[in-house]
Design a protein around this motif. Structure first.
Motif, short mmCIF file in Angstrom:
data_model
loop_
_atom_site.label_atom_id
_atom_site.label_comp_id
_atom_site.label_asym_id
_atom_site.label_seq_id
_atom_site.Cartn_x
_atom_site.Cartn_y
_atom_site.Cartn_z
N ALA A 142 22.71 70.92 25.96
CA ALA A 142 22.84 72.17 25.21
C ALA A 142 22.05 73.29 25.89
N ILE A 143 20.86 72.96 26.38
CA ILE A 143 20.06 73.95 27.11
C ILE A 143 20.76 74.32 28.41
N ALA A 144 21.33 73.33 29.10
CA ALA A 144 22.05 73.61 30.33
C ALA A 144 23.25 74.51 30.08
N HIS A 145 23.94 74.30 28.95
CA HIS A 145 25.12 75.13 28.66
C HIS A 145 24.73 76.57 28.37
N ASP A 146 23.66 76.76 27.64
CA ASP A 146 23.19 78.13 27.39
C ASP A 146 22.91 78.85 28.71
N TRP A 147 22.34 78.13 29.65
CA TRP A 147 22.05 78.72 30.97
C TRP A 147 23.35 79.01 31.71
N TYR A 148 24.26 78.06 31.68
CA TYR A 148 25.55 78.21 32.36
C TYR A 148 26.26 79.49 31.92
N VAL A 149 26.25 79.77 30.64
CA VAL A 149 26.94 80.95 30.12
C VAL A 149 26.41 82.23 30.77
N ALA A 150 25.12 82.26 31.08
CA ALA A 150 24.51 83.46 31.64
C ALA A 150 24.69 83.59 33.15
N ILE A 151 25.15 82.55 33.83
CA ILE A 151 25.32 82.59 35.28
C ILE A 151 26.52 83.46 35.64
N ASP A 152 26.35 84.36 36.62
CA ASP A 152 27.43 85.27 36.97
C ASP A 152 28.10 84.92 38.30
N SER A 153 27.79 83.75 38.87
CA SER A 153 28.42 83.27 40.10
C SER A 153 29.70 82.50 39.76
N PRO A 154 30.56 82.22 40.75
CA PRO A 154 31.70 81.32 40.50
C PRO A 154 31.20 80.00 39.94
N LYS A 155 31.81 79.55 38.84
CA LYS A 155 31.23 78.41 38.13
C LYS A 155 32.31 77.67 37.36
N SER A 156 32.01 76.40 37.06
CA SER A 156 32.88 75.58 36.22
C SER A 156 32.00 74.68 35.37
N TRP A 157 32.51 74.35 34.19
CA TRP A 157 31.78 73.46 33.28
C TRP A 157 32.73 72.38 32.78
N TYR A 158 32.27 71.13 32.80
CA TYR A 158 33.03 70.00 32.27
C TYR A 158 32.16 69.23 31.29
N TRP A 159 32.66 69.08 30.06
CA TRP A 159 31.99 68.24 29.09
C TRP A 159 32.47 66.80 29.25
N PHE A 160 31.54 65.87 29.09
CA PHE A 160 31.85 64.45 29.06
C PHE A 160 31.47 63.95 27.66
N ASP A 161 32.49 63.81 26.82
CA ASP A 161 32.25 63.59 25.40
C ASP A 161 31.64 62.22 25.09
N HIS A 162 31.82 61.27 25.98
CA HIS A 162 31.32 59.91 25.73
C HIS A 162 30.18 59.56 26.68
N SER A 163 29.40 60.56 27.03
CA SER A 163 28.29 60.36 27.95
C SER A 163 27.02 61.00 27.42
N GLY A 164 25.91 60.41 27.86
CA GLY A 164 24.61 61.01 27.66
C GLY A 164 24.14 61.65 28.95
N HIS A 165 23.06 61.12 29.50
CA HIS A 165 22.43 61.72 30.67
C HIS A 165 23.09 61.32 31.99
N PHE A 166 24.03 60.36 31.96
CA PHE A 166 24.56 59.80 33.20
C PHE A 166 26.09 59.82 33.23
N PRO A 167 26.73 60.97 33.11
CA PRO A 167 28.19 61.00 33.03
C PRO A 167 28.89 60.38 34.24
N LYS A 168 28.29 60.48 35.41
CA LYS A 168 28.94 59.93 36.60
C LYS A 168 29.00 58.42 36.57
#
Length: 316
Positions: free
Chosen positions: A273-299
């Protein structure tokens, strides 16, 4: 810099040694074609080497990249003892990353590489693309560190909302005093254990046994090396955690390279959630992917989804 392997071909699945920034460090290149782009993976921790996990869950990346999995200085197969008089700082690891990147680009005759960071490695990754954007095509993160003080507050709030145990609640109430005391490492590990216990690290799990077993069965680590991995993890935390706690990227909103976030929606270990708040403010080319069934280790929790997101983003 020097290496035990001087050929320009890929040593598939072989552990290699590079004298890097004054210290012998070890890494593995996973790949099929020398002409494929380089993808350098920065593991978490600090000190949490992960070659067996990457091989188990992410080996498909090696069909598209020369995937370089590096055990950072003092960690895993690159273990050596730190001392009060001689131990690294975060800047040391950024310089290590620079020297390794330069070596890999020369070895594979390329101008830039792809950089992937997880957790502690995401802090290194952000620092690296700030100072050496000229070497990076694209940065991919998971478990992105933004503000460690805020992350700790979120960990405490998460555990508090998931327990009624009087001892655990008393520990949370006294955490600020405990983390400032002589037994601060013990307090830190206890808080982490509580986050894990309540499913804030691995979604739907109360322990990390499934991330430990691959180390025991991979054939990559001798008994001595497994013990060194544990020692490397502990010393890295001991000597680097306080500096890491000062990390705060909140006011940094622009990068010279595109950035991709792959974040577990259930991550309360390093708050997504903290990372997403930061992501919203970034003005560079960017992408966000949620992993709904993951915690800290989505990969490692959703590896197929992770592969698809990475390939989709980097093919643009």
């Amino acid at each position: 810099m020097s290496t035990t392997h001087q050929t320009l071909g890929i040593a598939i699945n072989q552990i290699e040694t590079l004298h890097l920034n004054g210290v012998d460090q070890r890494y593995c290149v996973l790949g099929e074609k020398p002409e494929n782009p380089v993808l350098l993976y920065l593991h978490g921790g600090p000190g949490d080497s992960c070659l067996p996990l990457v091989k188990k869950y992410n080996s498909a990346l090696a069909r598209h990249f020369n995937l370089v999995v590096w055990d950072q200085r003092g960690a895993g197969l690159s273990y050596y003892p730190f001392t009060e008089e001689n131990h690294p700082s975060i800047d040391t690891y950024v310089e290590d990353t620079y020297q390794l990147s330069r070596y890999l680009l020369e070895r594979f005759h390329q101008d830039k590489l792809y950089l992937m960071g997880h957790s502690w490695g995401s802090a290194l990754g952000v620092k690296f693309i700030q100072v050496h954007p000229e070497l990076v095509h694209h940065y991919i993160d998971s478990g992105q560190v933004v503000n460690m003080q805020a992350i700790t507050r979120e960990q405490i709030a998460f555990v508090r909302s998931h327990t009624s145990d009087a001892k655990a609640l008393a520990f949370l109430d006294s955490y600020s005093e405990a983390i400032a005391g002589q037994d601060w490492v013990k307090a830190l590990l206890k808080l982490t254990k509580l986050v894990v216990k309540h499913g804030g690290s691995l979604y739907g799990r109360s322990n990390m046994s499934n991330l430990i077993w691959p180390f025991l069965t991979s054939g990559r680590y001798s008994i001595k090396e497994l013990l060194n991995r544990q020692k490397g993890s502990m010393q890295s935390v001991t000597y680097l955690w306080h500096e890491l706690m000062d990390t705060d990227f909140t006011d940094i909103h622009h990068f010279e390279v595109p950035v991709t976030f792959c974040e577990g929606r259930q991550d309360h270990h390093v708050s997504s959630a903290i990372a997403h708040d930061w992501y919203v403010a970034i003005d560079s080319p960017k992408s966000w992917y949620w992993f709904d069934h993951s915690g800290h280790f989505p990969k490692w929790e959703e590896p197929d989804h992770f592969l698809g997101c990475v390939l989709q983003d980097l093919s643009r």
